[in-house]
Design a protein around this motif. Structure first.
Motif, short mmCIF file in Angstrom:
data_model
loop_
_atom_site.label_atom_id
_atom_site.label_comp_id
_atom_site.label_asym_id
_atom_site.label_seq_id
_atom_site.Cartn_x
_atom_site.Cartn_y
_atom_site.Cartn_z
N GLN A 10 -5.98 -4.32 -2.11
CA GLN A 10 -4.90 -4.60 -1.18
C GLN A 10 -3.56 -4.70 -1.88
OE1 GLN A 10 -6.25 -8.19 0.67
NE2 GLN A 10 -7.64 -7.15 2.07
N LYS A 11 -3.57 -4.93 -3.17
CA LYS A 11 -2.33 -5.04 -3.92
C LYS A 11 -1.91 -3.71 -4.53
CE LYS A 11 -3.43 -9.82 -5.19
NZ LYS A 11 -3.69 -10.75 -6.31
N ALA A 12 -2.78 -2.71 -4.54
CA ALA A 12 -2.47 -1.41 -5.13
C ALA A 12 -1.76 -0.55 -4.10
CB ALA A 12 -3.75 -0.73 -5.60
N VAL A 13 -0.46 -0.38 -4.28
CA VAL A 13 0.34 0.35 -3.30
C VAL A 13 0.90 1.64 -3.89
CG1 VAL A 13 2.34 0.27 -1.78
CG2 VAL A 13 0.94 -1.79 -2.11
N THR A 14 1.55 1.52 -5.03
CA THR A 14 2.20 2.68 -5.62
C THR A 14 1.18 3.55 -6.34
OG1 THR A 14 2.65 1.61 -7.75
CG2 THR A 14 4.26 1.27 -5.97
#
Length: 207
Positions: A10-14
């Protein structure tokens, strides 16, 4: 394991974040294979492998070209020492172990870049490793081992995509092509791998 991956995912965006997480997961599987009795055949290994496959499928992780930081420039500025005069036998064994880890990482995904080779040579000199010893160490990782690992990593992503929706969309195809180039796999190797996975999943003519 699944809960931990969910929180991290959930924290991996880029793109950079996803790239970094994918590499960490692959490193975790390799380490797990070495530590568990029976390696990939161990039930605990398969359980975590499935969890990682689901993670890759859910968050569409991929690897693009590895970028080596400006540490190459900084390393060139380090003061030069004379290893032959100062390194004891114990230190040399430790340095051999460090260099072996660097060589394995460098060749893990096929042929390394020129920048990576320069960094490896820099650390060879820093650790006082002879060229003959370095060549022997590099030979362990520069052929069959790296190819086998590369095929495994490609197959993991391809399988995850197919299990997600049984066909490869445009974005997934571009990610697979990027990964193929990154791993240094030929079209024939990729075609064989994909055909085997399709057969295992009961699918045909997916791509």
């Amino acid at each position: 394991m699944e809960d931990a991956l969910q929180n991290v995912g959930q924290k991996a965006v880029t793109k950079a974040e996803k790239q970094g997480l994918y590499q960490k997961l692959m490193a975790h599987l390799r380490e797990l294979e070495k530590t568990l009795s029976g390696g990939k055949d161990n039930p605990n290994y398969r359980k975590q492998e499935i969890a990682i496959e689901d993670y890759v499928k859910t968050y569409s992780l991929f690897i693009s070209a590895e970028i080596i930081s400006v540490s190459v420039q900084k390393s060139a500025e380090l003061p030069k020492t004379s290893p032959a005069n100062s390194i004891t036998s114990e230190h040399l064994d430790s340095n051999l172990e460090k260099f072996t880890k660097l060589a394995e990482t460098c060749y893990r995904r096929g042929n390394p870049s020129e920048t990576q080779l320069q960094m490896l040579e820099h650390f060879r000199q820093k650790y006082g490793i002879s060229q003959a010893n370095a060549d022997q160490i590099i030979a362990k990782f520069s052929c069959g081992h790296s190819q086998q690992q590369a095929l495994y990593e490609y197959g993991l992503m391809y399988r995850a995509f197919l299990e997600s929706n049984t066909e490869i969309d445009f974005e997934q195809q571009t990610q697979l092509l990027e990964l193929q180039e990154e791993l240094g796999l030929t079209n024939k190797q990729v075609a064989t791998m994909e055909a085997n996975i399709q057969e295992e999943l009961g699918l045909t003519e997916v791509r």
